[in-house]
Write an enzyme that holds these catalytic residues in place. Structure first.
Site, PDB file in Angstrom:
ATOM      1  N   CYS A 160     -49.112  50.944-103.795  1.00  9.60           N
ATOM      2  CA  CYS A 160     -48.121  52.039-102.983  1.00  9.60           C
ATOM      3  C   CYS A 160     -47.930  53.306-102.993  1.00  9.60           C
ATOM      4  CB  CYS A 160     -46.304  51.116-103.772  1.00  9.60           C
ATOM      5  SG  CYS A 160     -46.287  49.901-103.493  1.00  9.60           S
ATOM      6  N   HIS A 300     -39.535  57.387-106.107  1.00 11.45           N
ATOM      7  CA  HIS A 300     -40.101  56.440-104.931  1.00 11.45           C
ATOM      8  C   HIS A 300     -39.145  55.761-105.239  1.00 11.45           C
ATOM      9  CE1 HIS A 300     -43.894  54.020-105.119  1.00 11.45           C
ATOM     10  NE2 HIS A 300     -43.390  53.102-106.225  1.00 11.45           N
ATOM     11  N   GLU A 311     -39.073  56.664-113.610  1.00 11.97           N
ATOM     12  CA  GLU A 311     -39.045  57.715-113.051  1.00 11.97           C
ATOM     13  C   GLU A 311     -37.744  58.211-113.539  1.00 11.97           C
ATOM     14  OE1 GLU A 311     -40.100  58.983-108.184  1.00 11.97           O
ATOM     15  OE2 GLU A 311     -39.208  56.926-108.741  1.00 11.97           O
ATOM     16  N   LYS A 329     -35.781  54.188-100.079  1.00 14.03           N
ATOM     17  CA  LYS A 329     -36.000  52.416-100.166  1.00 14.03           C
ATOM     18  C   LYS A 329     -35.138  51.674-100.501  1.00 14.03           C
ATOM     19  CE  LYS A 329     -40.781  52.632-101.791  1.00 14.03           C
ATOM     20  NZ  LYS A 329     -40.949  54.412-102.347  1.00 14.03           N
ATOM     21  N   HIS A 334     -38.877  49.023 -99.502  1.00 15.15           N
ATOM     22  CA  HIS A 334     -40.321  49.448-100.005  1.00 15.15           C
ATOM     23  C   HIS A 334     -41.684  48.801 -98.971  1.00 15.15           C
ATOM     24  CE1 HIS A 334     -43.546  50.131-102.422  1.00 15.15           C
ATOM     25  NE2 HIS A 334     -43.128  49.841-103.681  1.00 15.15           N
ATOM     26  N   PHE A 393     -49.392  50.073-108.173  1.00 15.91           N
ATOM     27  CA  PHE A 393     -50.027  49.026-109.007  1.00 15.91           C
ATOM     28  C   PHE A 393     -51.478  49.884-108.630  1.00 15.91           C
ATOM     29  CE2 PHE A 393     -47.986  45.019-107.560  1.00 15.91           C
ATOM     30  CZ  PHE A 393     -46.223  45.337-108.536  1.00 15.91           C
TER      31      PHE A 393
END
Length: 404
Positions: A160, A300, A311, A329, A334, A393
């Protein structure tokens, strides 16, 4: 070395074009809806680009027959970005134009469809285009072909964070003198039953099947997971002096890039947030900035319990002066490998318009987070320095710093 952003191109669940995406995030209303391709699954909704394959084919033209959907989206976004930059692929020095398009998964729907054909027992049913369509590098390849760009063509795959990694790699190519123009971004079209089922089994997806448009809610107390999305985002980057010499309109400047790894777990973020913090501090150091210089954070913000908490802690720890925070998002879902590039483009627009979009579906952030999330309506703000966070990831952390 500073790099100018001279062009933007977006294809998102809000529709085709930069204007559609910006209007949507400023409205702050989620774009998720029931997805017929996911019917029968425990989570049957997504944020899909509202263009059928037939519509996309008409826009791209004859070559689209050989492309997977993620490549088609990338080509459309790249064309818009190049046009926005005032560049003509017929006239430029093609050998000095690089293409860097990140992608996390590749042609996932093609893989699933063609695998089903093979399972039915006849290899002759499998398309001869299967391999090139599933390869994650083919979006970069098809953009290169479409634009006639003969410089380096690269395809970073950092899950991502792929779109943000692509922008950082493009900046490095410009700094190294390997190109004069870089067409950089990310794309993804992985709204397949297999991908949705896999993310659901991980516990990563929101289960709000009764209210899809309200499901993605970054930094909310009751967040329960992300919403799968697709899309593409592309930026045109040039050395600032080159852009100014040709009289280009500079939307913003990319002034710093930082990247670091968690080295902790394949999918879970490191509890101490060290990798993300290292990436943020590296981007600021690269830009010659200190934390207090940051006016705004494009987070993010996936709407998952672990990511948002980590975060928020990172922002509070490194940026205690409480810069404004948004998280696209909440509106666009996402977009996986596309997300970092789409959000980089939206960060550029925030700088340009001096406006911070609200976090979709967020009435008030979790009180314990202590961050200044913009909610309910856009906020006018003289944003001069902004950072865009992307985490993936594998423990990939990328932060891009932009300035007006």
């Amino acid at each position: 070395m500073t790099v100018a952003v001279t062009g933007l191109g977006l294809v998102t669940p809000a529709g085709e074009g930069v204007g559609a995406a910006w209007d949507a995030v400023c409205r702050g209303v989620g774009t998720a809806s029931r997805d017929p391709a996911l019917a029968g699954l425990p989570v049957d909704f997504s944020c899909r680009v509202p263009l059928s394959r037939e519509e996309l084919d008409r826009r791209v033209g004859r070559a689209s027959w050989r492309m997977a959907r993620n490549a088609v989206l990338a080509v459309l976004a790249a064309r818009e970005a190049v046009h926005d930059a005032g560049l003509d692929p017929v006239a430029w020095d093609a050998g000095r134009v690089a293409v860097v398009i990140g992608c996390g998964i590749g042609g996932d729907a093609v893989r699933e469809e063609q695998g089903g054909r093979l399972e039915r027992g006849d290899a002759r049913l499998v398309s001869a285009l299967t391999v090139p369509q599933i390869l994650p590098n083919m979006a970069a390849g098809e953009v290169s072909v479409d634009l006639g760009a003969r410089g380096p063509a690269l395809a970073p795959a950092t899950a991502c964070a792929s779109g943000a990694t692509a922008v950082a790699v493009a900046r490095d190519l410009l700094a190294a003198g390997r190109c004069d123009i870089a067409v950089a971004g990310g794309t993804e079209a992985a709204l397949s039953p297999l991908a949705a089922a896999g993310f659901w089994r991980m516990g990563a997806l929101s289960g709000r099947t009764d209210a899809p448009a309200a499901a993605s809610r970054p930094f909310a107390e009751d967040r329960d997971g992300f919403v799968l999305a697709e899309g593409a985002g592309v930026l045109v980057l040039e050395r600032t002096r080159d852009a100014e010499a040709r009289g280009a309109s500079v939307r913003a400047r990319l002034v710093g890039c930082g990247s670091a790894s968690d080295a902790y777990h394949p999918t879970a973020p490191a509890p101490d947030g060290r990798g993300a913090e290292d990436a943020l501090r590296a981007a600021l150091a690269d830009a010659g900035l200190v934390p207090g210089d940051v006016d705004h954070v494009n987070a993010h913000g996936t709407s998952t319990p672990l990511n948002d908490a980590g975060e928020a802690a990172l922002i509070s720890r490194v940026l205690p002066h409480r810069p404004s925070v948004t998280a696209p998002k909440g509106v666009l879902g996402h977009g996986l490998g596309a997300a970092g590039a789409v959000e980089a483009a939206l960060t550029v627009l925030t700088l340009q318009h001096r406006t911070v979009p609200p976090v979709g579906n967020l009435r008030a952030p979790t009180a314990a987070f202590g961050i200044d999330c913009v909610t309910k309506e856009p906020r006018r703000q003289d944003v001069r320095v902004a950072v865009s966070h992307s985490f993936g990831f594998g423990g990939h952390n990328v932060v891009l710093a932009f300035a007006s």
